[in-house]
Design a protein around this motif. Structure first.
Motif, PDB file in Angstrom:
ATOM      1  N   UNK A   4      75.009 -50.152 -35.813  1.00  0.00           N
ATOM      2  CA  UNK A   4      76.023 -50.482 -35.284  1.00  0.00           C
ATOM      3  C   UNK A   4      75.616 -50.963 -34.027  1.00  0.00           C
ATOM      4  N   UNK A   5      75.109 -50.494 -33.004  1.00  0.00           N
ATOM      5  CA  UNK A   5      74.301 -50.098 -31.544  1.00  0.00           C
ATOM      6  C   UNK A   5      72.650 -50.214 -31.334  1.00  0.00           C
ATOM      7  N   UNK A   6      72.342 -50.817 -32.561  1.00  0.00           N
ATOM      8  CA  UNK A   6      70.929 -51.290 -32.540  1.00  0.00           C
ATOM      9  C   UNK A   6      70.585 -52.085 -31.582  1.00  0.00           C
ATOM     10  N   UNK A   7      71.334 -52.294 -30.315  1.00  0.00           N
ATOM     11  CA  UNK A   7      71.057 -53.778 -29.304  1.00  0.00           C
ATOM     12  C   UNK A   7      69.267 -53.921 -29.054  1.00  0.00           C
ATOM     13  N   UNK A   8      69.137 -55.612 -28.815  1.00  0.00           N
ATOM     14  CA  UNK A   8      67.914 -55.539 -28.803  1.00  0.00           C
ATOM     15  C   UNK A   8      67.590 -55.280 -27.372  1.00  0.00           C
ATOM     16  N   UNK A   9      66.823 -54.524 -27.025  1.00  0.00           N
ATOM     17  CA  UNK A   9      66.301 -53.973 -25.470  1.00  0.00           C
ATOM     18  C   UNK A   9      66.263 -54.973 -24.666  1.00  0.00           C
ATOM     19  N   UNK A  10      66.381 -56.711 -24.783  1.00  0.00           N
ATOM     20  CA  UNK A  10      65.866 -57.046 -23.528  1.00  0.00           C
ATOM     21  C   UNK A  10      67.373 -57.933 -23.417  1.00  0.00           C
ATOM     22  N   UNK A  11      68.164 -57.545 -24.186  1.00  0.00           N
ATOM     23  CA  UNK A  11      70.064 -57.606 -23.944  1.00  0.00           C
ATOM     24  C   UNK A  11      70.346 -56.740 -23.178  1.00  0.00           C
ATOM     25  N   UNK A  12      69.848 -55.592 -22.725  1.00  0.00           N
ATOM     26  CA  UNK A  12      70.241 -55.070 -22.272  1.00  0.00           C
ATOM     27  C   UNK A  12      70.006 -55.357 -20.903  1.00  0.00           C
ATOM     28  N   UNK A  13      68.631 -55.256 -20.446  1.00  0.00           N
ATOM     29  CA  UNK A  13      68.345 -55.818 -19.507  1.00  0.00           C
ATOM     30  C   UNK A  13      68.317 -57.081 -18.557  1.00  0.00           C
ATOM     31  N   UNK A  14      68.738 -58.543 -19.560  1.00  0.00           N
ATOM     32  CA  UNK A  14      68.752 -58.897 -19.228  1.00  0.00           C
ATOM     33  C   UNK A  14      70.510 -59.405 -18.539  1.00  0.00           C
ATOM     34  N   UNK A  15      71.347 -58.450 -19.399  1.00  0.00           N
ATOM     35  CA  UNK A  15      73.413 -57.939 -18.679  1.00  0.00           C
ATOM     36  C   UNK A  15      72.951 -57.049 -17.658  1.00  0.00           C
ATOM     37  N   UNK A  16      71.609 -56.265 -17.189  1.00  0.00           N
ATOM     38  CA  UNK A  16      71.434 -55.466 -15.856  1.00  0.00           C
ATOM     39  C   UNK A  16      71.506 -56.300 -15.012  1.00  0.00           C
ATOM     40  N   UNK A  17      71.019 -57.416 -15.021  1.00  0.00           N
ATOM     41  CA  UNK A  17      71.581 -58.693 -13.893  1.00  0.00           C
ATOM     42  C   UNK A  17      72.086 -59.818 -13.431  1.00  0.00           C
TER      43      UNK A  17
END
Length: 391
Positions: free
Chosen positions: A57-70
């Motif tokens: 369920x929570x296997x979010x691509x790491x680049x989504x997290x990086x982009x979300x942080x910005x």
């Protein structure tokens, strides 16, 4: 090998290896979520199930997290109360501390119509929306909704509660059945089906049922159900409801008829939502809940605008809401019934034991847009001719 060395090693690997790292990073429920659910009365087996599902369920691509942080804060248009938000938001941010959310409590036009008008004029005043079913055709016409079908938790939403083109999903269920006064109604009097309740001579007839004028909450579900349908509803079911059952037709709304049932004005309140009825039962009131089959149920939607400056933050947020962790946290926080296909079990939603495993009569989007006007053409004259008050 230290944690920093692990990260360095993974960063030099292939994208496939990176995906494995991300999956392992979310392989279980967070301690904050586990503690919150346990304190909220969720059974350990259900918490363990949600924990095991986190890997998918929570296997979010790491680049989504990086982009979300910005990105900046998500403006979330919600019908959650501030108390509700204050309960679930810290659990979300324990998993995703880099994502900020501004939850704006809205209702009616302010939740859906006004944000859509702003979007069409080139301005974005909201990012994530919920409970916009009534305006869905307008959102579709404006092509305003971003695709969500790449979310890891998307597959947990039943196909009949999500868009075929991936632009919206059900986020929570509400079930509408009978609330009854346990001091005045016996188990033997509770009907197995709606047909049985409306049959001539049923023991709950003759004014023992108090009915609110809310056809869209339960009769619409039968109107679109394969075993009932418009013809049977028009010729048999609805006339029997008014002529055989002879309920008290009330001007009060949902909460009002529940209170009148408690004080003995009548014995059964129809329709009654599972979440509010559970809250009433938790006060110690002598209230029971019973679901004739097929069980009326509907789902509220969640979606996000296209071209949002919080595109990745919003996707991460919506994915969490659709995950088993998010669904259970929101249930404990405010009684929201999970829509996730693996949480349609007793103990995972308010009074779930009353309807888990039963045939569901689902209120669909097509039912709202096509079926409801046709139902009102039948319901409204019957209500009025039977002495029903206007709202």
């Amino acid at each position: 090998m230290t944690w920093i060395q692990n990260v360095t090693k993974v960063s030099a690997c292939s994208a496939a290896a990176l995906t494995v790292f991300v999956a392992s990073a979310v392989a279980e429920i967070t301690p904050e979520a586990s503690e919150f659910l346990s304190a909220g009365g969720i059974d350990t087996a259900i918490i363990d199930q949600a924990s095991a599902a986190s890997d998918t369920d929570l296997n979010i691509p790491l680049d989504w997290i990086d982009k979300a942080a910005a990105e900046g804060p998500i403006d979330f248009s919600t019908n959650d109360t501030p108390e509700h938000v204050a309960a679930w938001l810290p659990v979300f941010q324990a998993r995703y501390p880099e994502i900020d959310i501004v939850a704006t409590e809205t209702s009616g036009a302010a939740r859906a119509v006004q944000p859509l008008l702003a979007y069409k004029s080139g301005s974005l005043v909201r990012h994530v929306l919920v409970s916009f079913e009534g305006s869905l055709p307008d959102f579709i016409e404006a092509d305003a909704l971003a695709e969500l079908d790449d979310l890891p938790a998307w597959s947990g939403v039943p196909e009949d509660r999500r868009a075929a083109d991936g632009t919206y999903a059900g986020m929570q269920n509400t079930t509408w059945c009978l609330a009854y006064n346990k001091d005045r109604v016996t188990a033997e009097e509770l009907p197995a089906t709606w047909d049985a309740l409306f049959a001539e001579g049923h023991p709950l007839g003759g004014g023992r049922v108090g009915a609110a004028n809310r056809a869209q909450l339960w009769t619409l579900n039968l109107w679109t159900h394969a075993d009932y349908g418009p013809e049977k509803m028009t010729d048999e079911i609805l006339p029997n409801f008014f002529d055989n059952l002879k309920p008290q037709l009330r001007k009060e709304g949902i909460s009002g008829i529940a209170n009148l049932m408690l004080v003995g004005e009548f014995d059964v309140a129809l329709p009654a939502p599972n979440d509010e009825t559970e809250e009433l039962m938790e006060t110690g009131a002598p209230v029971g809940y019973h679901c004739p089959e097929p069980v009326p149920q509907y789902f509220n939607l969640i979606g996000m605008f296209r071209d949002s400056p919080t595109h990745y933050s919003s996707k991460v947020f919506i994915n969490w809401i659709l995950s088993q962790e998010g669904q259970l946290v929101r249930y404990v926080a405010g009684g929201d019934g999970p829509v996730h296909k693996d949480l349609q079990i007793g103990g995972a939603s308010a009074l779930g034991d009353a309807f888990a495993g039963k045939d569901i009569a689902l209120r669909t989007i097509e039912g709202l847009t096509v079926g409801l006007p046709a139902l009102y053409d039948v319901w409204n004259p019957l209500w009025a001719n039977s002495g029903g008050p206007e709202r």
